[in-house]
Scaffold this motif. Structure first.
Motif, PDB file in Angstrom:
ATOM      1  N   ALA A 343       0.889  -1.139  -0.083  1.00  0.00           N
ATOM      2  CA  ALA A 343       0.093  -0.119  -0.020  1.00  0.00           C
ATOM      3  C   ALA A 343       0.976   1.155   0.018  1.00  0.00           C
ATOM      4  O   ALA A 343       1.801   1.628   0.837  1.00  0.00           O
ATOM      5  CB  ALA A 343      -0.867  -0.028   1.256  1.00  0.00           C
ATOM      6  N   TYR A 344       0.763   2.044  -1.252  1.00  0.00           N
ATOM      7  CA  TYR A 344       1.694   3.204  -1.102  1.00  0.00           C
ATOM      8  C   TYR A 344       1.214   4.470  -0.432  1.00  0.00           C
ATOM      9  O   TYR A 344      -0.230   4.396  -0.041  1.00  0.00           O
ATOM     10  CB  TYR A 344       1.818   3.645  -2.618  1.00  0.00           C
ATOM     11  N   ASP A 345       2.143   5.498  -0.088  1.00  0.00           N
ATOM     12  CA  ASP A 345       1.576   6.647   0.512  1.00  0.00           C
ATOM     13  C   ASP A 345       1.338   7.624  -0.515  1.00  0.00           C
ATOM     14  O   ASP A 345       0.309   8.346  -0.622  1.00  0.00           O
ATOM     15  CB  ASP A 345       2.551   7.120   1.526  1.00  0.00           C
ATOM     16  N   VAL A 346       2.087   7.663  -1.646  1.00  0.00           N
ATOM     17  CA  VAL A 346       2.056   8.695  -2.878  1.00  0.00           C
ATOM     18  C   VAL A 346       2.417   7.992  -4.055  1.00  0.00           C
ATOM     19  O   VAL A 346       3.320   7.138  -4.145  1.00  0.00           O
ATOM     20  CB  VAL A 346       3.079   9.646  -2.545  1.00  0.00           C
ATOM     21  N   VAL A 347       1.618   8.293  -4.985  1.00  0.00           N
ATOM     22  CA  VAL A 347       1.712   7.508  -6.402  1.00  0.00           C
ATOM     23  C   VAL A 347       1.439   8.444  -7.396  1.00  0.00           C
ATOM     24  O   VAL A 347       1.039   9.938  -7.068  1.00  0.00           O
ATOM     25  CB  VAL A 347       0.677   6.321  -6.501  1.00  0.00           C
ATOM     26  N   GLU A 348       1.915   8.328  -8.681  1.00  0.00           N
ATOM     27  CA  GLU A 348       1.727   9.249  -9.761  1.00  0.00           C
ATOM     28  C   GLU A 348       0.425   9.885  -9.867  1.00  0.00           C
ATOM     29  O   GLU A 348       0.336  11.021  -9.959  1.00  0.00           O
ATOM     30  CB  GLU A 348       1.998   8.664 -11.108  1.00  0.00           C
ATOM     31  N   GLN A 349      -0.787   9.031  -9.689  1.00  0.00           N
ATOM     32  CA  GLN A 349      -2.261   9.709  -9.982  1.00  0.00           C
ATOM     33  C   GLN A 349      -2.928   9.017  -8.628  1.00  0.00           C
ATOM     34  O   GLN A 349      -2.992   8.005  -8.426  1.00  0.00           O
ATOM     35  CB  GLN A 349      -2.780   8.984 -11.210  1.00  0.00           C
ATOM     36  N   MET A 350      -3.143   9.978  -7.776  1.00  0.00           N
ATOM     37  CA  MET A 350      -3.903   9.604  -6.581  1.00  0.00           C
ATOM     38  C   MET A 350      -5.328   9.250  -6.558  1.00  0.00           C
ATOM     39  O   MET A 350      -5.657   9.635  -7.453  1.00  0.00           O
ATOM     40  CB  MET A 350      -3.920  10.864  -5.344  1.00  0.00           C
ATOM     41  N   PRO A 351      -5.648   8.309  -5.802  1.00  0.00           N
ATOM     42  CA  PRO A 351      -6.977   7.874  -5.818  1.00  0.00           C
ATOM     43  C   PRO A 351      -7.849   9.283  -5.446  1.00  0.00           C
ATOM     44  O   PRO A 351      -7.324  10.153  -4.900  1.00  0.00           O
ATOM     45  CB  PRO A 351      -7.207   6.846  -4.622  1.00  0.00           C
ATOM     46  N   GLN A 352      -9.170   8.964  -5.998  1.00  0.00           N
ATOM     47  CA  GLN A 352     -10.029  10.110  -6.004  1.00  0.00           C
ATOM     48  C   GLN A 352     -11.471   9.573  -5.511  1.00  0.00           C
ATOM     49  O   GLN A 352     -11.818   8.379  -6.511  1.00  0.00           O
ATOM     50  CB  GLN A 352     -10.057  11.046  -7.143  1.00  0.00           C
ATOM     51  N   PHE A 353     -12.030  10.258  -4.950  1.00  0.00           N
ATOM     52  CA  PHE A 353     -13.515   9.914  -4.370  1.00  0.00           C
ATOM     53  C   PHE A 353     -14.363  10.346  -5.559  1.00  0.00           C
ATOM     54  O   PHE A 353     -14.134  11.352  -6.503  1.00  0.00           O
ATOM     55  CB  PHE A 353     -13.781  10.904  -2.967  1.00  0.00           C
ATOM     56  N   PRO A 354     -15.397   9.645  -6.090  1.00  0.00           N
ATOM     57  CA  PRO A 354     -16.062   9.816  -7.287  1.00  0.00           C
ATOM     58  C   PRO A 354     -16.793  11.273  -7.145  1.00  0.00           C
ATOM     59  O   PRO A 354     -17.393  11.718  -6.092  1.00  0.00           O
ATOM     60  CB  PRO A 354     -17.562   8.905  -7.178  1.00  0.00           C
ATOM     61  N   GLY A 355     -16.513  12.083  -8.245  1.00  0.00           N
ATOM     62  CA  GLY A 355     -17.024  13.494  -7.798  1.00  0.00           C
ATOM     63  C   GLY A 355     -15.993  14.409  -7.189  1.00  0.00           C
ATOM     64  O   GLY A 355     -16.220  15.708  -7.322  1.00  0.00           O
ATOM     65  N   GLY A 356     -14.803  14.058  -6.842  1.00  0.00           N
ATOM     66  CA  GLY A 356     -13.943  14.782  -6.163  1.00  0.00           C
ATOM     67  C   GLY A 356     -13.930  14.999  -4.668  1.00  0.00           C
ATOM     68  O   GLY A 356     -14.978  14.476  -3.901  1.00  0.00           O
ATOM     69  N   MET A 357     -13.195  16.132  -4.157  1.00  0.00           N
ATOM     70  CA  MET A 357     -13.046  16.348  -2.871  1.00  0.00           C
ATOM     71  C   MET A 357     -14.421  17.109  -2.290  1.00  0.00           C
ATOM     72  O   MET A 357     -14.858  16.840  -1.270  1.00  0.00           O
ATOM     73  CB  MET A 357     -12.017  17.480  -2.552  1.00  0.00           C
ATOM     74  N   LYS A 358     -15.313  17.931  -3.295  1.00  0.00           N
ATOM     75  CA  LYS A 358     -16.439  18.393  -2.958  1.00  0.00           C
ATOM     76  C   LYS A 358     -17.488  17.341  -2.669  1.00  0.00           C
ATOM     77  O   LYS A 358     -18.245  17.294  -1.822  1.00  0.00           O
ATOM     78  CB  LYS A 358     -16.866  19.334  -4.003  1.00  0.00           C
ATOM     79  N   ALA A 359     -17.425  16.141  -3.410  1.00  0.00           N
ATOM     80  CA  ALA A 359     -18.626  15.162  -3.352  1.00  0.00           C
ATOM     81  C   ALA A 359     -18.001  14.387  -1.920  1.00  0.00           C
ATOM     82  O   ALA A 359     -18.957  14.035  -1.376  1.00  0.00           O
ATOM     83  CB  ALA A 359     -18.335  14.116  -4.596  1.00  0.00           C
ATOM     84  N   LEU A 360     -16.766  14.308  -1.692  1.00  0.00           N
ATOM     85  CA  LEU A 360     -16.550  13.360  -0.432  1.00  0.00           C
ATOM     86  C   LEU A 360     -16.978  14.325   0.879  1.00  0.00           C
ATOM     87  O   LEU A 360     -17.648  13.732   1.628  1.00  0.00           O
ATOM     88  CB  LEU A 360     -15.102  13.386  -0.537  1.00  0.00           C
ATOM     89  N   MET A 361     -16.989  15.485   0.684  1.00  0.00           N
ATOM     90  CA  MET A 361     -17.287  16.732   1.832  1.00  0.00           C
ATOM     91  C   MET A 361     -18.734  16.423   1.980  1.00  0.00           C
ATOM     92  O   MET A 361     -19.629  16.263   3.132  1.00  0.00           O
ATOM     93  CB  MET A 361     -16.906  17.997   1.445  1.00  0.00           C
ATOM     94  N   GLU A 362     -19.435  16.290   1.005  1.00  0.00           N
ATOM     95  CA  GLU A 362     -21.157  16.337   0.984  1.00  0.00           C
ATOM     96  C   GLU A 362     -21.395  14.930   1.424  1.00  0.00           C
ATOM     97  O   GLU A 362     -22.066  14.691   2.229  1.00  0.00           O
ATOM     98  CB  GLU A 362     -21.590  16.632  -0.585  1.00  0.00           C
TER      99      GLU A 362
END
Length: 522
Positions: A343-362
Motif C-alpha cells: 500500500a503506497y503513500d504517494v503515487v503518480e495519480q492519487m485515488p479520488q472519491f467519485p466527484g472529487g473532494m467536494k463530493a466527499l465532503m457532501e
C-alpha cells in the motif's frame, strides 16, 4: 519515534513548571510524607497531561455535528510529492536524543549490575527479623540500601549500627528504592531536561528527611547523629543509584532537623498544582503546538524511512549477490507479488472519491450521524481513520489511528466503510493500493438537537447560497469568480459560520451561512 519525542518534549515542559511550583511553595516545609507524595504525583501528572487532548475551537470555528475538518482533510488527502531525503536540524536533534537515551540507559544498567555484584561479594550476610538482608564488608564501604538490602562496613556495624541500620531500614520500609528506580528511568528518557534531575534530587532529599526523622524518633541523640552524618559525608558516593548517607544534602538535612514543624494547613498549597495542570492542557491544545508536534513526527518518520531504506537497500544488494542465476526469475516473481500487495503513500495519480473532494465532503456531511451515547456524554474530538483504496477502488483495511471514544470511533468507521468505490491510484500505468488518513471532527452544536446545514459551493452569493469570504473580502471583490478557481493547495484554512454566528459578524448577508477561506501567504 516522532510521536514519542513530541510527547517527551511536552513532558519536559510539565516537569519544568511543576519543579518551579514545588521549589517555591513546598520544598522548605517539614511535611515530608506529603512532599514525597506530591513529587511522585507531579511526575505522574507530567507523564499523563500530554496524553490528554482538548479542542480549542472558537464560536467562529464551530462546525455542525459530524462535519469534517476541511483543511486537515485537504492536507492529508493531497500529500506533497516525495522529495530526496536531506538531514536537517530536527533530524540531528532526534539522533542526539536517541544517543543520549542509549548512553544513560547503559550507565543505569552498569550501576545496578555493580550494586548486585557488590552485595554478592559481601564478607558476611545477616538477615534481620523483617527479612531485610544486611551485607557487611571489611573494607570502608559507605552504607547504602537498595530495596530489601542494606550494605554496611564492619566498622559501622560495630560502632554505629543502631543509627545507620535504623536510617537504612526507614528507606527499605518506605519503598524509597522504588521511587529512585522510577526517577532514574525518567531521567534516562528526559536526560536533556534539568528539571527531571532537579526533581529527582528533591525526592532524594525528602527520602533522607524521612529517614532522619525515623532515626530521631527512635531515640537516637540528635547531636550525636548529626556528628555521625558529618563524619560519613567525607566518604565517596560509590553507588549514586541507591539510597545512601551522602554529603550532597548534608547541610539541608541538618537544617531540616532543626526546623520548626510546619503547620499542617500548609498542605493547601498543593492545590495550586491544579490550575497549573489546566494551563498545561490548554497550552498543548494550541494549534501552534500541534503544528510543532506534527513537524517533529513528520521529520522523524522521514529519518526512520531513510534509515530503513538504506538498510533494506544494503540487505537486498547482499541477497542478490548470493542468488544463483537460475533462481533469479523466481525471486523477481516473488518481489513482484510483494509489490502488488504493497500500500503506497504517494503515487503518480492519487485515488479520488467519485466527484472529487467536494463530493466527499457532501457525502460525509450527509452520512455521519452523531451517536446518541456520545451526545449524551458531550463527547467531542477528532477521529483519524486509516484505510486503503484497493486496486479496484474498494475501501479496505480500515482502522482507527487516533481514537476519541468507542461510539465516535464506531461511527467514523461505519461511514468510511460505507463509502462507494473510489477511482484507484495509478503507478506506471497500473492501479495500485494506496493508504489514506481521514480526520473526522465530531463537535456538538449549541442546541441539543442535531442541526444540518446544506452548503451550495457552486456560485457566490445568490439567493439561498452562503456568503463566501476570502481573506476578509466577499468573493465578488476578489480575483476569484467561484470556488473552483481556488487551488486546494493554496487554502490555509476554511471556517463555516451559521445561524447567529454568521449574522452577528456579517449582518443580513450572512443569513444563509458564511464560508470563510484564508489563502496561504506566498
Amino acid at each position: 519515534m516522532g510521536e514519542f519525542l513530541a510527547y517527551s518534549i511536552k513532558v519536559s515542559a510539565c516537569l519544568v513548571m511543576f519543579y518551579i511550583f514545588y521549589k517555591l511553595l513546598l520544598s522548605r516545609t517539614t511535611l515530608h510524607t506529603l512532599n514525597r507524595f506530591t513529587l511522585l504525583t507531579l511526575v505522574g501528572t507530567s507523564l499523563m497531561l500530554p496524553l490528554l487532548h482538548v479542542t480549542l475551537d472558537s464560536k467562529a470555528q464551530a462546525l455542525a455535528a459530524g462535519t469534517v475538518a476541511i483543511d486537515q482533510l485537504l492536507a492529508i488527502a493531497m500529500p506533497p510529492a516525495e522529495e530526496a531525503f536531506k538531514v536537517n536540524a530536527i533530524h540531528l536533534v532526534i539522533i542526539a536524543y536517541l544517543i543520549g537515551v542509549a548512553a544513560f540507559t547503559l550507565k543505569m544498567a552498569v550501576s545496578y549490575i555493580g550494586i548486585y555484584r557488590k552485595m554478592r561479594n559481601a564478607d558476611e550476610t545477616v538477615t534481620a527479623g523483617d527479612g531485610t538482608n544486611i551485607y557487611i564488608f571489611n573494607d570502608g564501604t559507605p552504607p547504602f540500601s537498595w530495596f530489601r538490602n542494606i550494605v554496611i562496613s564492619r566498622e559501622d556495624w560495630l560502632a554505629n549500627r543502631e543509627a545507620i541500620i535504623t536510617h537504612e531500614t526507614a528507606h527499605v520500609r518506605r519503598l524509597h528504592s522504588m521511587d529512585i528506580l522510577l526517577c532514574n528511568i525518567l531521567t534516562t528518557v528526559q536526560w536533556f531536561n534539568p528539571a527531571s534531575w532537579l526533581l529527582k534530587a528533591e525526592l532524594q532529599d525528602v527520602h533522607e528527611y524521612e529517614a532522619d526523622e525515623a532515626v530521631l524518633d527512635s531515640g537516637v541523640n540528635a547531636t550525636a547523629y548529626q556528628m555521625l552524618l558529618v563524619r560519613k559525608a567525607v566518604g565517596d558516593r560509590l553507588f549514586a543509584m541507591a539510597n545512601n548517607l551522602s554529603k550532597d544534602s548534608l547541610k539541608k538535612r541538618i537544617t531540616m532537623m532543626k526546623t520548626k514543624k510546619t503547620n499542617r494547613w500548609e498542605c493547601v498549597k498543593v492545590s495550586v498544582a491544579l490550575p497549573l495542570a489546566a494551563v498545561a492542557v490548554v497550552a498543548f491544545a494550541n494549534p501552534e503546538v500541534e503544528k510543532m508536534e506534527a513537524s517533529i513526527v513528520n521529520h522523524s518518520e522521514t529519518l526512520v524511512h531513510a534509515a530503513s531504506t538504506q538498510m533494506l537497500g544494503e540487505s537486498q544488494a547482499e541477497t542478490q549477490l548470493a542468488i544463483a542465476p537460475e533462481a533469479s526469475e523466481a525471486v523477481a516473481m516473488d518481489a513482484q507479488q510483494q509489490d502488488d500487495d504493497k500500500a503506497y503513500d504517494v503515487v503518480e495519480q492519487m485515488p479520488q472519491f467519485p466527484g472529487g473532494m467536494k463530493a466527499l465532503m457532501e457525502y460525509l456531511n450527509k452520512s455521519i450521524i452523531y451517536p446518541a451515547e456520545a451526545e449524551k456524554k458531550s463527547e467531542e474530538g477528532r477521529v483519524v481513520v486509516a484505510f486503503v483504496v484497493d486496486r479496484d477502488g474498494s475501501i479496505t483495511n480500515t482502522s482507527i489511528r487516533k481514537s476519541v471514544s468507542p461510539s465516535l470511533d464506531k461511527e467514523a468507521l461505519r461511514v468510511v466503510n460505507a463509502m462507494p468505490k473510489w477511482q484507484p491510484g495509478m503507478l506506471k500505468g497500473k492501479p495500485v493500493r494506496v493508504e489514506f488518513f481521514l480526520p473526522v471532527a465530531f463537535q456538538l452544536g449549541k442546541s441539543e438537537k442535531k442541526t444540518t446545514f446544506n452548503i451550495t459551493l457552486d456560485k457566490g452569493c445568490s439567493k439561498g447560497s452562503p456568503l463566501i469570504v476570502i481573506d476578509g473580502k466577499p468573493i465578488s471583490e476578489t480575483k476569484y469568480k467561484s470556488l473552483e478557481d481556488i487551488k486546494p493547495d493554496n487554502i490555509k484554512e476554511i471556517t463555516i459560520l451559521k445561524n447567529e454566528d454568521a449574522t452577528a459578524k456579517y449582518g443580513e448577508e450572512g443569513k444563509n451561512g458564511v464560508i470563510v477561506i484564508t489563502i496561504k501567504e506566498k
